[in-house]
Design an enzyme around this catalytic site. Structure first.
Site, PDB file in Angstrom:
ATOM      1  N   LYS A   1       1.045  -1.277  -0.112  1.00  0.00           N
ATOM      2  CA  LYS A   1      -0.178  -0.118   0.054  1.00  0.00           C
ATOM      3  C   LYS A   1       1.046   1.322   0.214  1.00  0.00           C
ATOM      4  O   LYS A   1       0.656   2.511  -0.531  1.00  0.00           O
ATOM      5  CB  LYS A   1      -1.066  -0.628   1.570  1.00  0.00           C
ATOM      6  CG  LYS A   1      -1.996  -1.167   1.481  1.00  0.00           C
ATOM      7  CD  LYS A   1      -2.799  -1.353   2.785  1.00  0.00           C
ATOM      8  CE  LYS A   1      -3.869  -2.266   2.923  1.00  0.00           C
ATOM      9  NZ  LYS A   1      -4.204  -2.130   4.011  1.00  0.00           N
TER      10      LYS A   1
ATOM     11  N   GLU B   1       8.862   2.344  -4.266  1.00  0.00           N
ATOM     12  CA  GLU B   1       8.337   2.241  -4.164  1.00  0.00           C
ATOM     13  C   GLU B   1       8.716   3.313  -2.974  1.00  0.00           C
ATOM     14  O   GLU B   1       9.510   3.718  -2.943  1.00  0.00           O
ATOM     15  CB  GLU B   1       9.281   1.021  -3.790  1.00  0.00           C
ATOM     16  CG  GLU B   1       9.234   0.047  -2.843  1.00  0.00           C
ATOM     17  CD  GLU B   1       8.377  -0.401  -1.927  1.00  0.00           C
ATOM     18  OE1 GLU B   1       7.351  -0.092  -1.585  1.00  0.00           O
ATOM     19  OE2 GLU B   1       7.946  -1.559  -1.055  1.00  0.00           O
TER      20      GLU B   1
ATOM     21  N   ASP C   1      14.410  -1.337   2.078  1.00  0.00           N
ATOM     22  CA  ASP C   1      15.167  -2.008   3.692  1.00  0.00           C
ATOM     23  C   ASP C   1      15.862  -3.483   3.294  1.00  0.00           C
ATOM     24  O   ASP C   1      17.106  -2.904   2.672  1.00  0.00           O
ATOM     25  CB  ASP C   1      13.687  -2.666   4.321  1.00  0.00           C
ATOM     26  CG  ASP C   1      13.762  -2.384   6.055  1.00  0.00           C
ATOM     27  OD1 ASP C   1      14.589  -2.040   6.667  1.00  0.00           O
ATOM     28  OD2 ASP C   1      13.233  -3.798   6.406  1.00  0.00           O
TER      29      ASP C   1
ATOM     30  N   ASP D   1       3.522   3.215   7.378  1.00  0.00           N
ATOM     31  CA  ASP D   1       2.368   2.276   8.403  1.00  0.00           C
ATOM     32  C   ASP D   1       2.888   1.935   9.519  1.00  0.00           C
ATOM     33  O   ASP D   1       4.311   1.195   9.383  1.00  0.00           O
ATOM     34  CB  ASP D   1       1.190   1.289   7.718  1.00  0.00           C
ATOM     35  CG  ASP D   1       1.724   0.100   7.499  1.00  0.00           C
ATOM     36  OD1 ASP D   1       2.462   0.317   6.890  1.00  0.00           O
ATOM     37  OD2 ASP D   1       1.409  -1.085   8.820  1.00  0.00           O
TER      38      ASP D   1
ATOM     39  N   ARG E   1      -0.258   6.300   7.419  1.00  0.00           N
ATOM     40  CA  ARG E   1       0.194   6.731   6.326  1.00  0.00           C
ATOM     41  C   ARG E   1       0.024   8.124   5.935  1.00  0.00           C
ATOM     42  O   ARG E   1       0.707   8.429   5.497  1.00  0.00           O
ATOM     43  CB  ARG E   1      -0.717   5.759   5.601  1.00  0.00           C
ATOM     44  CG  ARG E   1      -0.275   4.762   5.760  1.00  0.00           C
ATOM     45  CD  ARG E   1      -0.840   4.231   4.623  1.00  0.00           C
ATOM     46  NE  ARG E   1      -1.034   2.112   5.091  1.00  0.00           N
ATOM     47  CZ  ARG E   1      -0.491   1.205   4.762  1.00  0.00           C
ATOM     48  NH1 ARG E   1       1.026   1.811   4.175  1.00  0.00           N
ATOM     49  NH2 ARG E   1      -0.455  -0.236   4.637  1.00  0.00           N
TER      50      ARG E   1
HETATM   51  P1  IMP Z   1      11.686  -4.547   2.172  1.00  0.00           P
HETATM   52  O1  IMP Z   1      11.964  -5.646   1.870  1.00  0.00           O
HETATM   53  O2  IMP Z   1      13.073  -5.693   3.425  1.00  0.00           O
HETATM   54  O3  IMP Z   1      12.920  -3.506   1.719  1.00  0.00           O
HETATM   55  O4  IMP Z   1      11.175  -3.836   3.264  1.00  0.00           O
HETATM   56  C1  IMP Z   1      10.173  -3.070   2.164  1.00  0.00           C
HETATM   57  C2  IMP Z   1       8.967  -2.872   2.448  1.00  0.00           C
HETATM   58  O5  IMP Z   1       8.773  -2.733   4.244  1.00  0.00           O
HETATM   59  C3  IMP Z   1       9.301  -1.068   2.427  1.00  0.00           C
HETATM   60  O6  IMP Z   1       8.286  -0.967   0.973  1.00  0.00           O
HETATM   61  C4  IMP Z   1       8.286  -0.781   3.547  1.00  0.00           C
HETATM   62  O7  IMP Z   1       6.673  -1.354   3.291  1.00  0.00           O
HETATM   63  C5  IMP Z   1       7.839  -2.172   4.431  1.00  0.00           C
HETATM   64  N1  IMP Z   1       8.598  -1.393   5.876  1.00  0.00           N
HETATM   65  C6  IMP Z   1      10.523  -1.504   5.683  1.00  0.00           C
HETATM   66  N2  IMP Z   1      11.207  -0.417   6.822  1.00  0.00           N
HETATM   67  C7  IMP Z   1       9.447  -0.032   6.887  1.00  0.00           C
HETATM   68  C8  IMP Z   1       9.363   1.130   8.048  1.00  0.00           C
HETATM   69  O8  IMP Z   1      10.853   2.020   8.856  1.00  0.00           O
HETATM   70  N3  IMP Z   1       8.295   1.998   8.077  1.00  0.00           N
HETATM   71  C9  IMP Z   1       7.712   0.810   7.684  1.00  0.00           C
HETATM   72  N4  IMP Z   1       7.331   0.149   7.089  1.00  0.00           N
HETATM   73  C10 IMP Z   1       8.962   0.012   6.329  1.00  0.00           C
HETATM   74 MG    MG Z   2       5.806  -0.725   1.007  1.00  0.00          MG
END
Ligand code: IMP
Ligand code: MG
Length: 181
Positions: free
Chosen positions: A42, A98, A102, A158, A164
């Site tokens: 989202k 995006e 993370d 979120d 959000r």
């Molecule tokens: P990744 O797959 O670990 O790169 O995670 C990506 C997704 O995790 C992001 O697009 C966010 O939706 C969520 N996410 C990662 N870190 C945070 C944070 O600090 N706050 C909120 N959502 C997060």
């Molecule tokens: Mg995301």
């Protein structure tokens, strides 16, 4: 400031300035080419809506929704598609949009999935980046603002589906996490 917030980490002004910069680069790079922006739901919809209005060229929009990790980091790399795009992407230039990168696992998985559908090109644009958390190698063509390893909310991001709507990227007071766990 909202009572649950600890501090503003990235201001709306800084986000806007970076969005203008990224949109200018995208407009230049995709001049005369087709472009499909794919927002990752989202969280990605807030940034996508700001970004697309700053892009000079024609572009189409679609969305994909993936399962979120919640508050913990899943290291399996398996991301469940909850809602797929409905555009035929073969021969198209795709830009995945995006909110935050993370570990990079979500985008890595999405890249691999969408590449099997024969797009002409596929790149990533994210407004926020936590490079210190990266678990996989990811080439990010349009990289936004680097932030430290702190959990953030706002600008689409979120905590338990709340916050959000906040215009700035903020951290929450520690008691908010304790209260809801
Ligand atoms: P990744 O797959 O670990 O790169 O995670 C990506 C997704 O995790 C992001 O697009 C966010 O939706 C969520 N996410 C990662 N870190 C945070 C944070 O600090 N706050 C909120 N959502 C997060
Ligand atoms: Mg995301």
């Amino acid at each position: 400031m909202h009572n649950d917030l600890e501090k503003v980490l990235v201001t709306r002004e800084k986000i806007e300035a970076k969005t203008i910069e990224l949109a200018a680069q995208i407009s230049k790079d995709y001049k005369g080419k087709n472009l499909l922006l794919v927002g990752v739901l989202k969280g990605g919809f807030v940034f996508l809506s700001d970004l697309m209005r700053k892009i000079d060229n024609q572009c189409e929009v679609d969305f994909i929704m993936v399962s979120s990790y919640g508050n913990s980091t899943k290291t399996s790399g398996v991301v469940k598609i909850i809602k797929d795009i409905d555009t035929d992407i073969s021969g198209k230039n795709i830009l995945l949009v995006e909110d935050l990168i993370d570990t990079g696992l979500t985008l890595k998985h999405l890249l691999e999935l969408l590449k099997t559908r024969n797009p002409k090109s596929i790149e990533i644009c994210a407004i926020l980046d936590k490079p210190s958390r990266r678990l996989v190698n990811l080439e990010v063509a349009y990289s936004g603002i680097e932030i430290p390893d702190e959990y953030v909310v706002g600008y689409g991001l979120d905590y338990q589906n709340k916050y959000r709507h906040l215009p700035d990227v903020c951290t929450l007071k520690p008691e908010i996490y304790k209260k809801r766990l």
